[in-house]
Design an enzyme around this catalytic site. Sequence first.
Site, mmCIF file in Angstrom:
data_model
loop_
_atom_site.group_PDB
_atom_site.id
_atom_site.type_symbol
_atom_site.label_atom_id
_atom_site.label_comp_id
_atom_site.label_asym_id
_atom_site.label_seq_id
_atom_site.Cartn_x
_atom_site.Cartn_y
_atom_site.Cartn_z
ATOM 1 N N SER A 119 0.761 -1.239 -0.013
ATOM 2 C CA SER A 119 -0.102 0.147 -0.010
ATOM 3 C C SER A 119 0.944 1.229 0.100
ATOM 4 O O SER A 119 1.632 1.366 -0.888
ATOM 5 C CB SER A 119 -0.890 -0.031 1.163
ATOM 6 O OG SER A 119 -1.971 0.965 1.018
ATOM 7 N N ASP A 132 -5.948 -3.878 -1.870
ATOM 8 C CA ASP A 132 -4.794 -3.714 -0.718
ATOM 9 C C ASP A 132 -4.030 -5.049 -0.243
ATOM 10 O O ASP A 132 -4.512 -5.776 0.433
ATOM 11 C CB ASP A 132 -5.625 -2.793 0.498
ATOM 12 C CG ASP A 132 -4.563 -2.522 1.484
ATOM 13 O OD1 ASP A 132 -3.314 -2.463 1.148
ATOM 14 O OD2 ASP A 132 -4.891 -2.562 2.654
#
Length: 286
Positions: free
Chosen positions: A41, A164
Site C-alpha cells: 500500500s 490492498d
Amino acid sequence: MLIENCALVLEGGGMRGAFTAGIIDYFLSNNIYFNYTIGVSAGANNGANYTSRQRLRNKKIFTELVTDERYMGFKNLIKDGNYFGMDFLFHELPHEILPFDYDNFKKSTTKLTVAATDCQSGEIKYFSPQSGSNLDIIDKTFKASSSLPLVSSPVQIGDRLYLDGGIKDPIPVKKAFSDGFEKAVVILTRERDYQKEKVKGKFLLNLFLRNYPNLVDDILHRHQVYNNTLELIEAQEAAGKIFVFRPVNLEIDRFSKDVKQLERLYNSGLKIAENQAADLLNWLHN
C-alpha cells in the site's frame, strides 16, 4: 553503499506513510541503498520513489499535494467509488504533475516487490513492477496494492481483481525471509505496543463484498495476522535479526489531510532515522 544481505520492509498505513517518507529520504540523502525492498500500500509507493532514487518526491505527495481536492474525499467516492482519487494518484500525478522516473525505476539496483490481495481467492500476490511490460501495468500494480476495501474499487491485472496488500500480508517480513534474507530493516507506521482490533461491520463487508467471500474472511481475520506479525517482528528484533523504525506520539489516521501534522510526521521520520543511523550501520555490519 549498496546493502545486499538485508531486506527493507515497508508497512502501509495511508497518510501515516509520511513517517516512512522521512526515513526513506534520510536513506537517499546518505546513499543507503538496499538491493531488496518490499512494500504494501503506502509502503509500496514509498518504496517506488526509494527505488527510483527520487528524494523529496514522497514528501511532496504526503505534505503538499494532499491539499488537492482530487487527492481524496467523499466527492471521489461518490463519483467513481474510490475515496482516494486513483486516477489522480496513479496517472495524472506520476505522468504529468510530479513525474515518476520510470526509466531509473526499472534499471535501479534496488529490486522492489509489491503485495496485493487477490479478491477471488483471498491469497496474496507478490508483483515485481520493474519487470512490467508497460507503464500501465506498473501503475496498476501500485494502484492495486493501495486500494482499500469498501472505499476503493478492485483493480484488474490480467484476468484477476486485486485490493490492498495489507489485507492479507500487512507487514511482509515473512516474504522477505522466504526470499533468502536473514536480516531485515522494518519501517512500521504504528507505535510500539499497538495492537490491531477486530474489524467491525461484518454485515457491511458481507453486503458490499458478497462476491468475494474469501476476501471477507481475510478482512475479518486481519487483526490476528497483523498482531501475530508484530510478535514475530519483536521476537526477531530481540534476536538481532530485525532492525525496526517506529513512530512515536502518532497523532494522525490514514485519511489525514492536516498538512502541519503530516509535515511533523515526515520530519519525525527524518529525525529518528538520523538519530538511529549509527546504530543501524553498526547492526548492518555485524
